[in-house]
Design a protein around this motif. Structure first.
Motif, short mmCIF file in Angstrom:
data_model
loop_
_atom_site.label_atom_id
_atom_site.label_comp_id
_atom_site.label_asym_id
_atom_site.label_seq_id
_atom_site.Cartn_x
_atom_site.Cartn_y
_atom_site.Cartn_z
N SER A 247 0.84 -1.20 0.00
CA SER A 247 0.00 0.00 0.00
C SER A 247 0.88 1.25 0.00
O SER A 247 0.62 2.20 -0.75
N ALA A 248 1.89 1.26 0.86
CA ALA A 248 2.74 2.44 0.96
C ALA A 248 3.46 2.69 -0.37
O ALA A 248 3.62 3.83 -0.81
N GLN A 255 0.32 9.09 -4.92
CA GLN A 255 -0.06 10.25 -4.12
C GLN A 255 1.13 10.68 -3.26
O GLN A 255 1.10 10.54 -2.04
N MET A 333 -1.31 3.15 13.33
CA MET A 333 -1.59 1.92 12.59
C MET A 333 -0.35 1.04 12.51
O MET A 333 -0.42 -0.17 12.77
N VAL A 334 0.78 1.63 12.17
CA VAL A 334 1.98 0.82 11.98
C VAL A 334 2.44 0.23 13.32
O VAL A 334 2.84 -0.94 13.39
N SER A 374 -6.87 -3.43 17.61
CA SER A 374 -7.06 -3.74 16.19
C SER A 374 -8.10 -2.81 15.58
O SER A 374 -7.98 -2.36 14.43
N ALA A 377 -6.45 0.42 14.88
CA ALA A 377 -5.64 0.39 13.67
C ALA A 377 -6.51 0.56 12.43
O ALA A 377 -6.15 1.26 11.48
N TRP A 382 -7.98 4.25 7.98
CA TRP A 382 -8.91 5.02 7.15
C TRP A 382 -8.65 6.51 7.27
O TRP A 382 -8.82 7.25 6.31
C1 HDD Z 1 -6.24 -4.05 11.38
C2 HDD Z 1 -5.95 -3.10 10.72
C3 HDD Z 1 -4.65 -2.64 10.06
C4 HDD Z 1 -3.31 -2.93 10.33
C5 HDD Z 1 -2.77 -3.81 11.39
C6 HDD Z 1 -2.53 -2.19 9.35
N1 HDD Z 1 -3.37 -1.47 8.53
FE1 HDD Z 1 -2.81 -0.19 7.06
N2 HDD Z 1 -4.77 0.30 6.74
C7 HDD Z 1 -5.84 -0.33 7.33
C8 HDD Z 1 -5.81 -1.22 8.35
C9 HDD Z 1 -4.65 -1.75 8.94
C10 HDD Z 1 -7.17 0.09 6.74
C11 HDD Z 1 -8.09 0.72 7.71
O1 HDD Z 1 -7.92 -0.99 6.33
C12 HDD Z 1 -6.71 0.93 5.52
C13 HDD Z 1 -7.45 2.20 5.17
C14 HDD Z 1 -7.71 2.10 3.67
C15 HDD Z 1 -7.35 0.75 3.32
O2 HDD Z 1 -7.50 0.22 2.23
O3 HDD Z 1 -6.86 0.10 4.39
C16 HDD Z 1 -5.22 1.11 5.74
C17 HDD Z 1 -4.46 1.93 4.93
C18 HDD Z 1 -3.08 1.91 4.83
C19 HDD Z 1 -2.31 2.77 3.96
C20 HDD Z 1 -2.88 3.87 3.08
C21 HDD Z 1 -3.37 3.37 1.77
C22 HDD Z 1 -3.94 4.51 0.91
O4 HDD Z 1 -4.06 5.64 1.38
O5 HDD Z 1 -4.29 4.22 -0.21
C23 HDD Z 1 -0.99 2.40 4.13
C24 HDD Z 1 0.21 2.99 3.42
C25 HDD Z 1 -0.96 1.32 5.10
N3 HDD Z 1 -2.25 1.05 5.51
C26 HDD Z 1 0.17 0.69 5.54
C27 HDD Z 1 0.20 -0.20 6.62
C28 HDD Z 1 1.43 -0.74 7.16
C29 HDD Z 1 2.80 -0.47 6.64
C30 HDD Z 1 1.07 -1.57 8.20
C31 HDD Z 1 2.08 -2.32 9.00
C32 HDD Z 1 2.04 -2.82 10.02
C33 HDD Z 1 -0.39 -1.52 8.31
N4 HDD Z 1 -0.87 -0.68 7.33
C34 HDD Z 1 -1.14 -2.21 9.28
#
Ligand code: HDD
Ligand code: HEM
Ligand code: HEM
Lengths: 447, 356
Positions: A247-248, A255, A333-334, A374, A377, A382
């Motif tokens: 995703s990153a 973006q 989140m991270v 969780s 996160a 979001w």
């Molecule tokens: C249990 C939930 C959870 C956990 C443990 C993580 N994420 Fe996440 N993350 C989400 C739940 C989430 C989300 C809420 O589901 C998002 C929001 C939009 C999406 O698609 O996923 C999100 C978005 C999101 C985005 C932005 C994407 C965008 O703007 O298009 C990035 C870069 C990351 N995540 C990266 C990470 C990294 C590097 C993690 C490493 C540990 C991580 N996430 C753990």
């Protein structure tokens, strides 16, 4: 739009409308995630019951399906609110882009309908179907839930990376709904979201039973429930880390300003550092109190520790999202994601050594904490996605301020919404707690 | 006939099914509302049991109406969202309370007062929601919403929608829901041979039916006075459907009189269907009269074709599933079975919980 009068009303509406959207979506996403995840848990428990004939699994399936039965309609209702709100709060957005972005919503309508039908059969059909048929009837619920989430998130990924159309003199040309759905952000975002839904369900359910085991270590029933829910949550945690990194990378590509805000990177840097923690200081244009790991961001984003990462200074100030919110949400989140991976390691090592999840109180405490974390996160992710896209509602094409309604009274509507959602949230928790307080033995004789 | 016309047919079909099944569902709640003081525990259980397994499915049709408009006719969706700000907002609140209070009422093991609170909320929301949805329809049908061809709304956001026809349609819709529910509930009571409930619902259906006949006749007058555009449409194209709805309404009363509930349901359903399509046909090709017609509002043709494709595939999956759901729970045989298992278990509270 007649000039100044409209702009005035719309400008005042922007903040409450965004808050309204954030609150209703933030509530919906919790219920929706459980709606995606719980059917999988129910199916797993029921499968164990079919295989072993053990009464505990039967009771577990029934209890989970009852919890699902309460949450599913509330989730549906909160989703219906969203489909109204897309028009009521953002009429310009829908009027202009509806033909491009509407297709996944249409498809989600069908997926959701199938889910509702089979949920009805499953929940009310215990006495009318054979045990095996009842299990099969549960499958469409889980599959449709998966596709529901898939379709809606493609709509959101399109808002991040709009594709599948051309703009010729301000009119839409060559609209291609499939290209819009499957845009460059779709793969990572959809996978990340669906994994998040399973993770959240797994950890929330596991937390509930960890709590029971902390009170009574000999509760055999809770032990089984915990073990099963951990089987969903723990193996997915490392996967989520990898997908999060994907995703990153997509964000870095599509973006860059969002990435800079996520990292609190003010200046364009080669060998850009990954920041841990830190407080963005918009005056001094720097990140205070952060731990910097040189080169790591460049490597994470572009696979090359020497790559140049654009800083916020490259972008016109009016196109930079609120850095503090985005950065802190991203850190949360991270951090939680990393904690999940550590938990998974802990559990995994014990499992390999002893053939069962750790039984120590420390582990149960950690699981208990991970439940609410969780969810945090999920919300934080979001916030990164949505706030990080500001000021755009459709990245590069339409500002959020252009999309908002001119209707009066959004602040009062928002206040009432908060009140209603709080009341419903409390009521949901109360009803679920009531259900949970029924002793397991009583459930066994059929009710 | 372009793809937008085919899609409008899909839209009208979804709207019709929503009016019938969603309507009957709302109607059950309307009856809780109107009979609040008098009805016994048994009567209320009959209502809840009837809604049970299918209520969720019945309400998804509204979502189809919304997404088809949003995706296929975005300009109309935006224009209506602006002009009907107040009634749609209120309907939305109603939907929230109805869905939530139903779920809570069904699964709560709380105290009597708690149950009563959910029942009361359910009843009020079930009455308010069709009122505001009906009013929204009436506001469109009156053809006087001050909307520009580009979808901008020039009227007052708070009061612009309150045409006489809108208010009338709000009440009319609530009545329709109550009528449909009364007939369906009479049928279910008759299927389980209940000596008290069957005559009760027959009586209620008959009296509501008579009132609806009167309301329908006055409705034609309101349209004639207040919505000249729609009236012209009725005269030129819509009249066979108007006639059909009158016939259906009378037919349903006659069959109710004869205690033939299946035919009464079918006749009433015909009447409601004819009302919905009568409105659509009379207004065609305008989507948001007086200014926005289907050609101005429609999405590009390839989008519309794809929506039709999606709808076809979706319907291929949906209809068999839906039929299975109804056969499993709503066929006469299924109704009898449920009743006998309930009796075996001694009725009472277990009736509402054992099925869950
Ligand atoms: C249990 C939930 C959870 C956990 C443990 C993580 N994420 Fe996440 N993350 C989400 C739940 C989430 C989300 C809420 O589901 C998002 C929001 C939009 C999406 O698609 O996923 C999100 C978005 C999101 C985005 C932005 C994407 C965008 O703007 O298009 C990035 C870069 C990351 N995540 C990266 C990470 C990294 C590097 C993690 C490493 C540990 C991580 N996430 C753990
Ligand atoms: C397909 C899914 C989604 C769609 C179509 C969507 C759409 C929107 C829209 C139209 C807005 C208002 C305009 C804006 O501020 O950009 C918004 C804002 C917002 N949404 Fe989403 N959203 C989705 C998912 C979510 C979810 C699940 C959350 C959960 C927390 C969320 C959180 C937010 C927040 C926090 C804002 C406010 C942003 C701000 O005020 O800066 N969104 N979203
Ligand atoms: C199984 C899981 C889910 C259920 C039961 C569910 C339920 C619903 C329902 C009933 C609607 C209104 C129906 C519709 O418009 O099609 C809806 C709309 C919506 N949902 Fe969910 N949803 C789920 C998953 C998600 C997820 C994962 C997200 C966000 C990431 C999400 C975000 C939205 C948004 C933004 C809308 C409004 C858009 C629209 O009109 O379709 N939903 N949801």
């Amino acid at each position: 739009m007649d000039g100044t009068a409209f702009l005035g009303a719309a400008a005042e509406n922007l903040l409450p409308a965004r808050l309204q959207m954030a609150v209703t979506l933030g509530a919906h996403i919790i219920l929706a995630s459980l709606g995606v995840g719980l059917p999988v848990l129910m199916l797993a428990a029921e499968w164990r019951y079919l295989r072993t004939g053990n009464r505990h699994w039967y009771v577990l399936t029934k209890r989970w399906s009852k919890a699902f039965a309460v949450m599913f309609p509330i989730g549906a209702v909160s989703g219906t609110v969203l489909s109204f709100e897309l028009g009521l709060l953002w009429p310009e957005f829908m009027g202009r882009w509806g033909s491009v972005i509407g297709m996944p919503f249409t498809m989600e309508g069908f997926a959701f309908f199938l889910e509702a039908i089979f949920a009805g059969i499953y929940l009310y059909g215990w006495d009318r179907l054979s045990a095996r048929a009842h299990w099969y009837i549960g499958w469409p619920i889980a599959i449709a839930g998966f596709f529901s989430a898939f379709f809606v998130v493609t709509a959101n990924s399109w808002m991040n990376v709009p594709s599948g159309f051309q703009l010729v003199d301000g009119t839409l040309k060559n609209v291609d709904p499939l290209a819009a759905m499957f845009n460059p952000a779709t793969g990572a975002q959809v996978t990340h979201m669906i994994l998040a839904a399973y993770l959240v369900t797994g950890f929330v359910v596991a937390a509930f039973y960890a709590r029971q085991l902390l009170k009574d270590a000999h509760n055999d029933y809770a032990r089984r429930a915990l073990s099963l829910s951990l089987w969903i949550a723990l193996p997915l945690a490392p996967v989520q880390l990898i997908i999060g990194d994907w995703s990153a990378k997509v964000v870095a590509e599509t973006q860059p300003v969002k990435l800079a805000a996520m990292e609190g990177l003010y200046e364009t840097t080669a060998q850009a550092p990954l920041h841990l923690g830190g407080w963005p200081n918009d005056q001094a244009k720097q990140l205070d109190y952060a731990i910097a790991l040189p080169g790591v961001l460049s490597w994470l984003a572009y696979g090359d520790p020497n790559a140049v990462v654009l800083g916020l200074e490259e972008f016109p100030p009016e196109e930079v999202p609120p850095v503090a919110i985005v950065h802190i949400a991203f850190q949360i989140m991270v951090a939680i994601g990393t904690a999940m991976v550590l938990l998974a390691l802990w559990g995994g090592i014990a499992y390999v050594r002893k053939g069962s999840w750790p039984r120590s109180r420390a582990f149960l405490w950690a699981i208990w904490w991970m439940g609410p974390c969780s969810v945090a996160a999920l919300e934080a992710g979001w916030i990164v996605t949505e706030v990080g896209r500001q000021p755009w509602i459709v990245q590069g094409y339409m500002k959020t301020a252009e999309a908002v309604t001119e209707a009066p009274g959004i602040w009062p509507v928002f206040a009432i919404t908060i009140f209603i959602y709080l009341a419903l949230g409390v009521a949901t928790v109360l009803v679920l707690r009531h259900m949970a307080s029924v002793p397991v033995e009583e459930v066994q004789d059929g009710s | 006939m372009g793809p937008e016309d085919l899609l409008l047919l899909v839209l009208m079909t979804a709207l019709t099914i929503y009016a019938l099944f969603g309507g009957a569902d709302f109607g059950a709640g309307v009856w809780e509302f109107t009979s609040a003081g008098q009805s016994t525990e048994k009567e209320r259980r009959h209502i809840y049991k009837a809604i049970g397994p299918v209520w969720e499915a019945n309400h998804v049709w509204l979502i189809f109406v919304l997404v088809i408009l949003m995706n296929g006719f975005p300009l109309a969706f935006a224009a209506l969202s602006r002009a009907l700000w107040v009634p749609l907002l209120l309907a939305m609140v109603g939907i929230v309370f109805r869905g939530a209070s139903y779920a809570f009422r069904y699964y709560s093991r709380g105290s009597r007062t708690e149950l009563k609170t959910w029942e009361a909320l359910f009843a009020i929301a079930s009455t308010a929601t069709p009122f505001f949805l009906g009013a929204s329809g009436g506001a469109i049908a009156s053809g006087t919403l001050p909307i520009d061809a580009n979808g901008a709304f020039r009227g007052d956001f708070l009061t612009g929608w309150m045409t006489p026809l809108a208010i009338f349609t709000g009440f009319y819709e609530v009545g329709l829901c109550a009528y449909l529910a009364a007939i369906f509930l009479a049928r279910e009571a008759a299927a389980i041979d209940d000596p008290e409930l069957a005559p009760l619902w027959r009586r209620r259906a008959l009296s509501t039916g008579l009132w609806m006949g009167l309301l329908s006749a006055s409705g034609l007058v309101v349209v004639w006075l207040e919505a000249p555009g729609l009236h012209a449409g009725f005269m030129s194209r819509g009249w066979p459907l108007v006639a059909l709805s009158l016939l259906g309404g009378i037919g349903s009363l006659v069959e109710l009189g004869r205690s033939n509930y299946l035919r009464a349901s079918l006749a009433a359903a015909t009447a409601v269907t004819a009302v919905v399509w009568g409105w659509g046909v009379a207004q065609y090709p305008l989507l948001v009269p007086p200014s926005i017609d289907k050609d101005m509002a429609k999405a590009p043709d390839n989008v519309l074709w794809m929506m039709l494709l999606v709808s076809t595939i979706g319907a291929g999956l949906l209809l068999p599933s839906l039929a299975y759901l109804f056969i499993l729970f709503k066929s006469s045989q299924a109704l009898e079975e449920v009743e006998s298992t309930t009796r075996l278990k001694g009725g009472g509270e277990s009736a509402s919980h054992s099925t869950a």
